[in-house]
Write an enzyme that holds these catalytic residues in place. Structure first.
Site, PDB file in Angstrom:
ATOM      1  N   LYS A  13       1.110  -1.287  -0.148  1.00  0.00           N
ATOM      2  CA  LYS A  13       0.073   0.089  -0.030  1.00  0.00           C
ATOM      3  C   LYS A  13       0.929   1.292   0.045  1.00  0.00           C
ATOM      4  O   LYS A  13       0.643   2.300  -0.826  1.00  0.00           O
ATOM      5  CB  LYS A  13      -1.006  -0.107   1.340  1.00  0.00           C
ATOM      6  N   ARG A  88      -9.600   0.846   8.693  1.00  0.00           N
ATOM      7  CA  ARG A  88      -9.282  -0.771   8.704  1.00  0.00           C
ATOM      8  C   ARG A  88     -10.291  -1.431   9.690  1.00  0.00           C
ATOM      9  O   ARG A  88      -9.906  -2.646  10.155  1.00  0.00           O
ATOM     10  CB  ARG A  88      -7.749  -1.026   8.952  1.00  0.00           C
ATOM     11  N   ARG A 127      11.950  -5.031   4.969  1.00  0.00           N
ATOM     12  CA  ARG A 127      11.601  -3.437   4.789  1.00  0.00           C
ATOM     13  C   ARG A 127      12.485  -2.767   5.398  1.00  0.00           C
ATOM     14  O   ARG A 127      12.877  -2.971   6.383  1.00  0.00           O
ATOM     15  CB  ARG A 127      10.039  -3.235   5.117  1.00  0.00           C
ATOM     16  N   ARG A 161      11.357  -0.719  11.076  1.00  0.00           N
ATOM     17  CA  ARG A 161      10.235  -0.506  11.896  1.00  0.00           C
ATOM     18  C   ARG A 161      10.121  -1.403  12.933  1.00  0.00           C
ATOM     19  O   ARG A 161      10.298  -2.590  12.904  1.00  0.00           O
ATOM     20  CB  ARG A 161       8.872  -0.427  11.082  1.00  0.00           C
ATOM     21  N   ARG A 172      -0.290  -8.552  13.540  1.00  0.00           N
ATOM     22  CA  ARG A 172      -0.936  -7.634  12.612  1.00  0.00           C
ATOM     23  C   ARG A 172      -1.623  -8.358  11.626  1.00  0.00           C
ATOM     24  O   ARG A 172      -2.602  -8.056  11.135  1.00  0.00           O
ATOM     25  CB  ARG A 172       0.224  -6.793  12.053  1.00  0.00           C
TER      26      ARG A 172
HETATM   27  P1  AP5 Z   1       4.889  -1.453   1.849  1.00  0.00           P
HETATM   28  O1  AP5 Z   1       4.652  -0.669   0.763  1.00  0.00           O
HETATM   29  O2  AP5 Z   1       5.601  -0.830   2.989  1.00  0.00           O
HETATM   30  O3  AP5 Z   1       3.577  -2.377   2.447  1.00  0.00           O
HETATM   31  P2  AP5 Z   1       2.233  -1.735   3.347  1.00  0.00           P
HETATM   32  O4  AP5 Z   1       1.193  -2.356   2.725  1.00  0.00           O
HETATM   33  O5  AP5 Z   1       2.276  -0.240   3.220  1.00  0.00           O
HETATM   34  O6  AP5 Z   1       2.537  -2.365   4.669  1.00  0.00           O
HETATM   35  P3  AP5 Z   1       2.561  -1.759   6.166  1.00  0.00           P
HETATM   36  O7  AP5 Z   1       3.199  -2.805   6.919  1.00  0.00           O
HETATM   37  O8  AP5 Z   1       3.063  -0.514   6.357  1.00  0.00           O
HETATM   38  O9  AP5 Z   1       1.200  -1.828   6.254  1.00  0.00           O
HETATM   39  P4  AP5 Z   1       0.293  -1.659   7.629  1.00  0.00           P
HETATM   40  O10 AP5 Z   1      -1.062  -1.566   7.243  1.00  0.00           O
HETATM   41  O11 AP5 Z   1       0.421  -3.131   8.330  1.00  0.00           O
HETATM   42  O12 AP5 Z   1       1.053  -0.542   8.513  1.00  0.00           O
HETATM   43  P5  AP5 Z   1       0.948   0.871   8.765  1.00  0.00           P
HETATM   44  O13 AP5 Z   1       2.085   1.663   8.655  1.00  0.00           O
HETATM   45  O14 AP5 Z   1      -0.491   1.286   8.008  1.00  0.00           O
HETATM   46  O15 AP5 Z   1       5.728  -2.867   1.244  1.00  0.00           O
HETATM   47  C1  AP5 Z   1       6.399  -3.782   2.256  1.00  0.00           C
HETATM   48  C2  AP5 Z   1       7.523  -4.434   1.837  1.00  0.00           C
HETATM   49  O16 AP5 Z   1       7.599  -4.791   0.649  1.00  0.00           O
HETATM   50  C3  AP5 Z   1       8.420  -3.146   1.579  1.00  0.00           C
HETATM   51  O17 AP5 Z   1       9.900  -3.405   2.083  1.00  0.00           O
HETATM   52  C4  AP5 Z   1       8.433  -2.868  -0.095  1.00  0.00           C
HETATM   53  O18 AP5 Z   1       9.613  -2.392  -0.569  1.00  0.00           O
HETATM   54  C5  AP5 Z   1       8.128  -4.325  -0.469  1.00  0.00           C
HETATM   55  N1  AP5 Z   1       7.309  -4.497  -1.696  1.00  0.00           N
HETATM   56  C6  AP5 Z   1       6.324  -3.741  -1.903  1.00  0.00           C
HETATM   57  N2  AP5 Z   1       5.812  -4.040  -3.236  1.00  0.00           N
HETATM   58  C7  AP5 Z   1       6.349  -5.190  -3.479  1.00  0.00           C
HETATM   59  C8  AP5 Z   1       6.354  -6.061  -4.621  1.00  0.00           C
HETATM   60  N3  AP5 Z   1       5.221  -5.990  -5.732  1.00  0.00           N
HETATM   61  N4  AP5 Z   1       6.988  -7.169  -5.008  1.00  0.00           N
HETATM   62  C9  AP5 Z   1       8.294  -7.279  -3.958  1.00  0.00           C
HETATM   63  N5  AP5 Z   1       8.320  -6.526  -2.717  1.00  0.00           N
HETATM   64  C10 AP5 Z   1       7.437  -5.481  -2.721  1.00  0.00           C
HETATM   65  O19 AP5 Z   1       0.170   0.645  10.227  1.00  0.00           O
HETATM   66  C11 AP5 Z   1       1.154   0.506  11.183  1.00  0.00           C
HETATM   67  C12 AP5 Z   1       0.405   0.283  12.776  1.00  0.00           C
HETATM   68  O20 AP5 Z   1      -0.472   1.845  12.935  1.00  0.00           O
HETATM   69  C13 AP5 Z   1      -0.831  -0.559  12.594  1.00  0.00           C
HETATM   70  O21 AP5 Z   1      -0.404  -1.683  13.211  1.00  0.00           O
HETATM   71  C14 AP5 Z   1      -1.563  -0.116  14.050  1.00  0.00           C
HETATM   72  O22 AP5 Z   1      -1.086  -0.257  15.118  1.00  0.00           O
HETATM   73  C15 AP5 Z   1      -1.509   1.584  13.578  1.00  0.00           C
HETATM   74  N6  AP5 Z   1      -2.537   2.100  12.608  1.00  0.00           N
HETATM   75  C16 AP5 Z   1      -2.260   2.408  11.463  1.00  0.00           C
HETATM   76  N7  AP5 Z   1      -3.388   2.790  10.717  1.00  0.00           N
HETATM   77  C17 AP5 Z   1      -4.400   2.496  11.791  1.00  0.00           C
HETATM   78  C18 AP5 Z   1      -5.763   2.611  11.593  1.00  0.00           C
HETATM   79  N8  AP5 Z   1      -6.630   3.084  10.462  1.00  0.00           N
HETATM   80  N9  AP5 Z   1      -6.629   2.273  12.468  1.00  0.00           N
HETATM   81  C19 AP5 Z   1      -5.908   1.838  13.631  1.00  0.00           C
HETATM   82  N10 AP5 Z   1      -4.787   1.631  13.762  1.00  0.00           N
HETATM   83  C20 AP5 Z   1      -3.965   1.988  12.863  1.00  0.00           C
END
Ligand code: AP5
Length: 216
Positions: A13, A88, A127, A161, A172
């Site tokens: 994402k 989410r 990552r 991270r 997660r």
């Molecule tokens: P990346 O693009 O970073 O993936 P992502 O889907 O953004 O993963 P996240 O871990 O950031 O998502 P998340 O939803 O768990 O975390 P968030 O920060 O929102 O890609 C991942 C890796 O894969 C990278 O190394 C990239 O280079 C590689 N990659 C990408 N595409 C690829 C491909 N096609 N092929 C191969 N490799 C590839 O949330 C973190 C925390 O914040 C949550 O756990 C929660 O505690 C809190 N939080 C955030 N939002 C909310 C909400 N709305 N409500 C409540 N709590 C929340």
């Protein structure tokens, strides 16, 4: 363009939101990034959120909705936005719908990034992110150009991270299945859902995404 990117942790994402932002000139709005900024700033919100995030759980719906309301009120969101990691839960989806109704700015589409579940842990453990510009790399699939440094501007250190440890990743992924996956059906029923196969190179996934939202 008013878009939601939906998908499991590690589905890409953030990576694709950054590419769409550069391509279409509408801001990526990542609740994860906004919460990490609050943690780094040591604000009351950040202090409360840190323990929840480190445990791989979700921050309270009202807190996150407040953050989104504030962020969408900034002028750069007038032309549109790419919501990354929000909503989410069903309560967040309802809160977003009410907010967008109030603003008179409905969603254009919700895109689900579909990835083989076995690939997710590999993506997350490899990552690395830039402390300075927030760019996201992967040690194998998307390596930084200068070893463990990001080179947009002066070389900057990359970091892993806190929530990308294997036991937190497991929590997660479980939270995603229980709390976020129901949104697929929710948005499907409303005719907004587009599914994109997100296995493949970064460029291939971007091309599929642009085709799914009907723009290139
Ligand atoms: P990346 O693009 O970073 O993936 P992502 O889907 O953004 O993963 P996240 O871990 O950031 O998502 P998340 O939803 O768990 O975390 P968030 O920060 O929102 O890609 C991942 C890796 O894969 C990278 O190394 C990239 O280079 C590689 N990659 C990408 N595409 C690829 C491909 N096609 N092929 C191969 N490799 C590839 O949330 C973190 C925390 O914040 C949550 O756990 C929660 O505690 C809190 N939080 C955030 N939002 C909310 C909400 N709305 N409500 C409540 N709590 C929340």
């Amino acid at each position: 363009m008013r878009l939601v990117l939906l998908g499991a942790p590690g589905s890409g994402k953030g990576t694709q939101a950054q590419r769409l932002q550069a391509h279409f000139g509408v801001p990526q709005v990542s609740t994860g990034d906004l919460l990490r900024e609050a943690v780094a700033a040591g604000s009351a919100l950040g202090r409360a959120a840190k323990a929840v995030m480190d445990a791989g759980q979700l921050v309270a719906d009202d807190t996150v909705l407040g953050i989104i309301r504030e962020r969408l009120a900034r002028p750069d969101a007038d032309r549109g936005f790419i919501l990354d990691g929000f909503p989410r839960t069903l309560a967040q989806a309802d809160g977003l719908a009410a907010l967008l109704r109030e603003l008179g700015r409905p969603l254009d589409a919700v895109v689900l990034l579909d990835v083989d579940p076995d690939a997710l842990t590999r993506r997350l453990t490899g990552r690395r992110s830039c402390r300075n510009c927030g760019r996201v790399f992967h040690l194998v699939s998307n390596p930084p150009p200068a070893g463990e440094l990001c080179t947009s501007g002066a070389p900057h250190e990359l970091f892993q991270r806190d929530d990308d440890r294997e036991e937190t990743i497991r929590a997660r992924l479980e939270v995603y299945r229980e709390r976020t996956q129901p949104l697929v059906e929710h948005y499907g029923r409303r005719g907004l859902l587009r599914r994109v196969d997100a296995d493949g190179s970064l460029d291939e996934v971007q091309a599929r995404l642009e085709a799914a939202i009907g723009r290139s």
